[in-house]
Scaffold this motif. Structure first.
Motif, short mmCIF file in Angstrom:
data_model
loop_
_atom_site.label_atom_id
_atom_site.label_comp_id
_atom_site.label_asym_id
_atom_site.label_seq_id
_atom_site.Cartn_x
_atom_site.Cartn_y
_atom_site.Cartn_z
N VAL B 391 62.86 25.75 -10.39
CA VAL B 391 61.43 25.91 -10.63
C VAL B 391 61.17 26.09 -12.12
N SER B 392 62.12 26.75 -12.81
CA SER B 392 61.91 27.00 -14.24
C SER B 392 61.92 25.70 -15.04
N MET B 408 50.53 18.81 -8.55
CA MET B 408 51.39 19.80 -7.92
C MET B 408 50.57 21.02 -7.50
N THR B 409 49.66 21.45 -8.38
CA THR B 409 48.84 22.62 -8.07
C THR B 409 47.99 22.37 -6.83
N TYR B 455 52.24 34.16 -2.92
CA TYR B 455 53.11 34.58 -4.02
C TYR B 455 54.02 33.43 -4.46
N TYR B 456 54.74 32.84 -3.50
CA TYR B 456 55.72 31.84 -3.95
C TYR B 456 55.09 30.51 -4.30
N TYR B 457 53.92 30.19 -3.74
CA TYR B 457 53.27 28.94 -4.16
C TYR B 457 52.68 29.11 -5.56
N VAL B 460 54.93 29.06 -8.74
CA VAL B 460 55.21 27.74 -9.32
C VAL B 460 54.07 27.32 -10.25
N VAL B 461 52.84 27.59 -9.82
CA VAL B 461 51.68 27.22 -10.64
C VAL B 461 51.71 28.00 -11.95
#
Lengths: 199, 526
Positions: B391-392, B408-409, B455-457, B460-461
């Motif tokens: 993800v980074s 992606m967002t 949280y996890y979605y 990434v944003v």
């Protein structure tokens, strides 16, 4: 009489199945599986499905088992390559799960009437067809389990799955070609052309 | 004598096969066309063939598979309704978008570096699509099984498509072995159902009144059949293959299977469960069992996603969570067959169950658009055969490639179920049906889990918009303008996600009203 035959065949098949999953030597397992699959073929014969019985022997006991044997021979696994014996605790867990499954299956199957070996399910199918008011295929006029009966069903009632199998086989062929292809063919060519290694 | 006189179906019924046959034909075209293409060039001609095949199949499905009562065709081998059309469109959307997304795979600054065989890749995607489309119209357990195997064989092989990587082979092997095992359950269940119902046709099974002494056998058969299907949709405890297969497969394949297999398997599950539910083969205990599976799947999927740092693994666990949300709808559908339900025989319960079917259909459509969008972005960022692994790696994407970051967002926001996106409408529809059938506890759990999933979605944003790009990461390398096909895929997916969430009726302009399609399908099914 047929019930006795089925019981006998069933016992042989279950025994052969048990041998299949307990042998360490893969060839022994394959031979036991051969017995089990042949038993299934004989069982189909007892159910008046001659064509299916012949197919079972030809395809499963014949072609597929030969394929298995060839693969095992070509791999020629040594004892050391076969991995460790599974832990005995796992074995007991698996056995417990199998016994539980056996209990559930025995319970769910025990309630029903004995199978009618002479006319397996044909009457019910014909009745359902008449009730649904659809055109009657000639399948019921020819002998149950014969090649003609089988062929008629395959090309009429089961025309859609039959045609779909062509797509399935085509997908399998394409899949094998893709997976058997030498990896990195394109990259190798590209590397040669530019003279640089892959970054 | 007319040789076709004995056919149990009208000759015109053969046309109903067109939506299934067209993708298979275009798959053959893709296989052959690849031979004429430069192996080091871009694969856009293949993507166009793929898109053309999907578009024609979608058109054929919209025209031929209509009918609010369900069109029984080919002597009862298939039954098409609005629901099957809607799900077919979702599947075809996924295949089209993933086709475009991978068109530039392996191209980069230098020569093409890829080990993907694109001819076979597109061919297998289209063959698998054929099987998926057959699955959503199957009215016969034989058709059902052959369709499942057609899509499975394609996806097993595609998972191992990257011949360079051990993890690709590992994922494919795990998926294949477990998948073959689950097919065994499926077949055993079918044979028990046949023994109890004396028919392989789902519509006849639905109408048959099972002898009480045969009920245990039919119930066992249904449970085994469900095990096979729950494996395909990745429900807990049959989900072990999902993270490994999603991570091991090339991004395009992961996108394809996360959309197609899930939509098709849920479509098939709705058809089978309607039949066994109506025949009384699925007892109240069976429905509660599925309730428990839904609850565990929601919890395990979201808990697993929280710690993932590989975007494909993250989306794998997110896919498991979404399977759980969809199972809420499936449970709600089955409630109308539950004879011990407190509101049994009331019109409200039936209405809620119909709502659940339509909701699941719409949810799948939105899920297809959003998930395909997320994977299209990952495919877009692939360089010279190297995929985005962390993800980074997406840090600072908003600066280097704003379009990809926005796409992606939109996808992630829709997967989280925020209003204004298709994911929100789908969740609203399904959860409302769940409340209507009295499964309030399950819906509350699903809502809480959705809140956790933010949280996890959104992490990434945050990484994409607020972090500095890491040197050498995918985001740091400026996106190449030549990659128009994957840009098209990202844009189309984001647009579809927003349109389906804000103004679903606008699809009427294209000649097909998706909302109506789903309601018609639910009406035809229940």
């Amino acid at each position: 009489m047929p019930a006795l035959l089925v019981l006998l065949l069933g016992a042989v098949m279950v025994f052969a199945g048990a041998v299949t999953v307990t042998r360490r030597n893969p060839i022994h397992a394959v031979l036991a599986m051969l017995v089990s699959l042949s038993g299934a073929g004989l069982l189909m014969l007892a159910l008046h499905s001659h064509f299916l019985a012949a197919m079972q022997i030809l395809l499963y006991a014949g072609a597929i088992m030969v394929l298995f044997t060839f693969v095992i021979m070509l791999l020629s696994l040594k004892e050391s390559e076969m991995g460790p014996e599974p832990a005995s605790r796992k074995k007991w867990l698996a056995a417990a799960a199998a016994i539980l499954l056996l209990y559930v299956l025995a319970y769910s199957l025990s309630a029903r009437e004995p199978v009618q070996f002479q006319q397996p399910f044909l009457d019910a199918e014909v009745a359902a067809r008449e009730a649904s008011d659809g055109p009657l295929p000639r399948a019921q006029q020819v002998g149950f389990g014969s090649t003609e009966h089988f062929g008629r069903f395959l090309y009429t009632d089961y025309a859609l799955p039959f045609e779909l199998i062509t797509v399935l086989v085509m997908a399998a062929v394409a899949a094998v070609i893709m997976l058997a292809r030498r990896p990195d063919r394109h990259s190798l060519e590209a590397t040669k052309l530019t003279g640089g290694g892959p970054a | 004598m007319d040789p076709l006189a004995n056919l149990p179906f009208a000759k015109g019924d053969v046309a109903l096969l067109a939506p299934i046959a067209i993708p298979a034909l275009f798959g053959l075209v893709a296989l052959l066309l690849d031979l004429a293409l430069d192996p080091r060039g871009s694969k856009t001609p293949l993507a166009l063939v793929n898109a053309l095949g999907c578009a024609l199949a979608g058109f054929a499905a919209v025209v031929l598979w209509k009918g609010d009562t369900g069109t029984v065709g080919l002597g009862g081998a298939m039954v098409a309704s609005g629901l099957s059309t809607g799900l077919a469109l979702a599947i075809l959307l996924g295949t089209t978008l993933m086709g475009f997304a991978t068109a530039h795979h392996g191209t980069g600054a230098g020569p093409v570096r890829t080990t993907l065989a694109h001819g076979e890749l597109y061919g297998l995607m289209l063959f698998g699509t054929s099987g998926m489309l057959a699955l959503v119209v199957a009215n016969d357990l034989v058709t059902f099984f052959v369709a499942i195997e057609t899509l499975s064989i394609s996806v097993y092989a595609l998972t191992g498509a990257d011949r360079r990587l051990a993890r690709s082979a590992e994922g494919a092997m795990k998926y294949f072995v477990l998948g073959a095992f689950s097919s065994g359950f499926l077949l055993y269940g079918m044979s028990l159902l046949y023994g109890a119902g004396h028919t392989l046709r789902l519509d006849q099974l639905a109408l048959s009144t099972l002898d009480p002494s045969l009920r245990p056998m039919a119930t066992t058969g249904t449970v085994l059949l469900l095990v096979g299907l729950l494996f395909k949709v990745g429900a807990v405890p049959f989900h072990a293959w999902v993270p490994d297969a999603y991570e091991g497969a090339p991004g395009v394949v992961t996108g394809y299977m996360s959309v197609g297999v899930k939509v098709a398997a849920f479509g098939g599950a709705l058809l089978v469960l309607e039949a066994v539910g109506r025949s009384g083969a699925l007892s109240t205990a069976g429905i509660w069992g599925l309730w428990a599976v839904a609850a565990i799947t929601i919890i395990a999927g979201n808990a697993g996603a929280l710690t993932q740092r590989n975007p494909r693994r993250l989306l794998a666990y997110s896919g498991i969570a979404h399977t759980g949300y969809l199972l809420v709808g499936v449970v709600a559908m089955l409630r109308c067959f539950d004879e011990y339900h407190p509101a049994a025989d009331s019109g409200d319960l039936l209405l809620a169950s119909k709502d659940a079917v339509a909701g699941v259909g719409y949810y799948l459509l939105g899920y297809a658009a959003a998930n395909a969008g997320a994977f299209a972005v990952l495919c877009h960022l692939e360089r010279g055969g190297e995929e985005v692994e962390r993800v980074s790696d997406l840090a600072g994407l908003a600066r280097t490639s704003p379009g990809a970051a926005v796409a992606m967002t939109v996808s992630l926001v829709s997967l989280a179920g925020i209003p204004g996106t298709a994911g929100f409408l789908g969740k609203l529809w399904v959860f409302r049906a769940g409340v209507g059938t009295g499964d309030v506890g399950l819906v509350v759990l699903a809502l809480l889990a959705s809140a956790v999933s933010l949280y996890y979605y959104l992490y990434v944003v945050v990484v994409m918009f607020m972090h500095e790009p890491l040197p050498g990461s995918a985001a740091a390398v400026a996106a190449e303008p030549r990659r128009w096909a994957s840009r098209l895929a990202m844009g189309a997916a984001a647009t579809a996600t927003v349109v389906l969430g804000v103004w679903p009726n606008i699809t009427r302009l294209l000649g097909v009203d998706l909302l109506e399609l789903m309601s018609d399908g639910a009406e035809a099914l229940l």
